[in-house]
Design a protein around this motif. Structure first.
Motif, PDB file in Angstrom:
ATOM      1  N   VAL A 217       0.838  -1.200   0.000  1.00  0.00           N
ATOM      2  CA  VAL A 217       0.000   0.000   0.000  1.00  0.00           C
ATOM      3  C   VAL A 217       0.872   1.249   0.000  1.00  0.00           C
ATOM      4  N   ALA A 218       0.588   2.159  -0.946  1.00  0.00           N
ATOM      5  CA  ALA A 218       1.295   3.441  -1.009  1.00  0.00           C
ATOM      6  C   ALA A 218       0.503   4.497  -0.240  1.00  0.00           C
ATOM      7  N   ASP A 219       1.167   5.554   0.157  1.00  0.00           N
ATOM      8  CA  ASP A 219       0.527   6.640   0.900  1.00  0.00           C
ATOM      9  C   ASP A 219      -0.622   7.228   0.078  1.00  0.00           C
ATOM     10  N   GLY A 220      -1.810   7.321   0.655  1.00  0.00           N
ATOM     11  CA  GLY A 220      -2.977   7.906  -0.006  1.00  0.00           C
ATOM     12  C   GLY A 220      -3.692   6.980  -0.980  1.00  0.00           C
ATOM     13  N   GLU A 221      -3.266   5.768  -1.089  1.00  0.00           N
ATOM     14  CA  GLU A 221      -3.883   4.832  -2.027  1.00  0.00           C
ATOM     15  C   GLU A 221      -5.271   4.422  -1.533  1.00  0.00           C
ATOM     16  N   ARG A 222      -6.188   4.236  -2.491  1.00  0.00           N
ATOM     17  CA  ARG A 222      -7.560   3.837  -2.146  1.00  0.00           C
ATOM     18  C   ARG A 222      -7.793   2.392  -2.547  1.00  0.00           C
ATOM     19  N   LEU A 223      -8.675   1.743  -1.780  1.00  0.00           N
ATOM     20  CA  LEU A 223      -8.928   0.326  -2.009  1.00  0.00           C
ATOM     21  C   LEU A 223      -9.573   0.061  -3.371  1.00  0.00           C
ATOM     22  N   ASP A 224     -10.455   0.963  -3.829  1.00  0.00           N
ATOM     23  CA  ASP A 224     -11.084   0.729  -5.136  1.00  0.00           C
ATOM     24  C   ASP A 224     -10.050   0.824  -6.260  1.00  0.00           C
ATOM     25  N   ARG A 225      -9.086   1.687  -6.092  1.00  0.00           N
ATOM     26  CA  ARG A 225      -8.035   1.799  -7.119  1.00  0.00           C
ATOM     27  C   ARG A 225      -7.098   0.590  -7.085  1.00  0.00           C
ATOM     28  N   ILE A 226      -6.838   0.091  -5.904  1.00  0.00           N
ATOM     29  CA  ILE A 226      -6.023  -1.128  -5.807  1.00  0.00           C
ATOM     30  C   ILE A 226      -6.768  -2.283  -6.489  1.00  0.00           C
ATOM     31  N   ALA A 227      -8.079  -2.382  -6.225  1.00  0.00           N
ATOM     32  CA  ALA A 227      -8.873  -3.457  -6.839  1.00  0.00           C
ATOM     33  C   ALA A 227      -8.879  -3.325  -8.359  1.00  0.00           C
ATOM     34  N   ALA A 228      -8.985  -2.105  -8.866  1.00  0.00           N
ATOM     35  CA  ALA A 228      -8.962  -1.898 -10.318  1.00  0.00           C
ATOM     36  C   ALA A 228      -7.628  -2.348 -10.907  1.00  0.00           C
ATOM     37  N   ALA A 229      -6.547  -2.002 -10.237  1.00  0.00           N
ATOM     38  CA  ALA A 229      -5.222  -2.354 -10.754  1.00  0.00           C
ATOM     39  C   ALA A 229      -4.909  -3.838 -10.599  1.00  0.00           C
ATOM     40  N   GLU A 230      -5.340  -4.413  -9.490  1.00  0.00           N
ATOM     41  CA  GLU A 230      -4.929  -5.792  -9.185  1.00  0.00           C
ATOM     42  C   GLU A 230      -5.889  -6.859  -9.714  1.00  0.00           C
ATOM     43  N   VAL A 231      -7.200  -6.577  -9.691  1.00  0.00           N
ATOM     44  CA  VAL A 231      -8.166  -7.599 -10.131  1.00  0.00           C
ATOM     45  C   VAL A 231      -9.015  -7.116 -11.300  1.00  0.00           C
ATOM     46  N   GLY A 232      -8.781  -5.875 -11.764  1.00  0.00           N
ATOM     47  CA  GLY A 232      -9.454  -5.383 -12.957  1.00  0.00           C
ATOM     48  C   GLY A 232     -10.853  -4.865 -12.753  1.00  0.00           C
ATOM     49  N   ASP A 233     -11.280  -4.651 -11.499  1.00  0.00           N
ATOM     50  CA  ASP A 233     -12.635  -4.179 -11.229  1.00  0.00           C
ATOM     51  C   ASP A 233     -12.642  -3.406  -9.908  1.00  0.00           C
ATOM     52  N   PRO A 234     -12.865  -2.083  -9.956  1.00  0.00           N
ATOM     53  CA  PRO A 234     -12.848  -1.325  -8.703  1.00  0.00           C
ATOM     54  C   PRO A 234     -13.937  -1.743  -7.716  1.00  0.00           C
ATOM     55  N   GLU A 235     -15.032  -2.300  -8.229  1.00  0.00           N
ATOM     56  CA  GLU A 235     -16.115  -2.751  -7.339  1.00  0.00           C
ATOM     57  C   GLU A 235     -15.799  -4.091  -6.677  1.00  0.00           C
ATOM     58  N   ALA A 236     -14.684  -4.693  -7.041  1.00  0.00           N
ATOM     59  CA  ALA A 236     -14.279  -5.971  -6.437  1.00  0.00           C
ATOM     60  C   ALA A 236     -13.382  -5.751  -5.224  1.00  0.00           C
ATOM     61  N   PHE A 237     -13.402  -4.549  -4.660  1.00  0.00           N
ATOM     62  CA  PHE A 237     -12.591  -4.278  -3.463  1.00  0.00           C
ATOM     63  C   PHE A 237     -12.923  -5.240  -2.338  1.00  0.00           C
ATOM     64  N   TRP A 238     -14.150  -5.726  -2.312  1.00  0.00           N
ATOM     65  CA  TRP A 238     -14.573  -6.646  -1.251  1.00  0.00           C
ATOM     66  C   TRP A 238     -13.770  -7.954  -1.303  1.00  0.00           C
ATOM     67  N   ARG A 239     -13.283  -8.324  -2.493  1.00  0.00           N
ATOM     68  CA  ARG A 239     -12.457  -9.537  -2.581  1.00  0.00           C
ATOM     69  C   ARG A 239     -11.151  -9.344  -1.819  1.00  0.00           C
ATOM     70  N   ILE A 240     -10.599  -8.126  -1.900  1.00  0.00           N
ATOM     71  CA  ILE A 240      -9.363  -7.839  -1.160  1.00  0.00           C
ATOM     72  C   ILE A 240      -9.661  -7.822   0.340  1.00  0.00           C
ATOM     73  N   CYS A 241     -10.829  -7.296   0.711  1.00  0.00           N
ATOM     74  CA  CYS A 241     -11.228  -7.311   2.127  1.00  0.00           C
ATOM     75  C   CYS A 241     -11.321  -8.751   2.636  1.00  0.00           C
TER      76      CYS A 241
END
Length: 108
Positions: A51-75
């Protein structure tokens, strides 16, 4: 026979049963049965995300799993009950995993 709502298969609520509560006056209220979180150990690890400073979970989900609404998978993969806690501290390592039930690559 269980009834489910037509959530898309990528939704965290996909496959969750609808149940009906009948109140004392006969009124019926339909609701989703509680979704129990699977243990994080049941997910196959793909990689870690720092995690980088100021990073948001939806953006991480978009970059890592290709869907910002899939943030719940990271949770789910990181046993998070409060999603914001995952990105509050820069440098935290997050598990990026396959969806539940999909086995990872064989190590043999």
């Amino acid at each position: 026979m269980a009834t489910t709502f037509n959530f898309p298969p990528t939704s965290r609520y996909s496959g969750i049963e609808l149940v009906t509560l009948v109140l004392a006056d006969g009124e019926q209220r339909i609701y989703l049965r509680r979704r129990f979180l699977p243990p994080s150990s049941s997910f196959a690890l793909l990689r870690m995300h720092l995690v980088a400073d100021g990073e948001r979970l939806d953006r991480i989900a978009a970059a890592e799993v290709g869907d910002p609404e899939a943030f719940w998978r990271i949770c789910d993969a990181n046993d998070a009950m409060r999603p914001d806690a995952l990105t509050e501290v820069a440098g935290r390592r997050l598990r990026i995993t396959l969806p539940e039930g999909i086995p990872g690559p064989s190590l043999t």
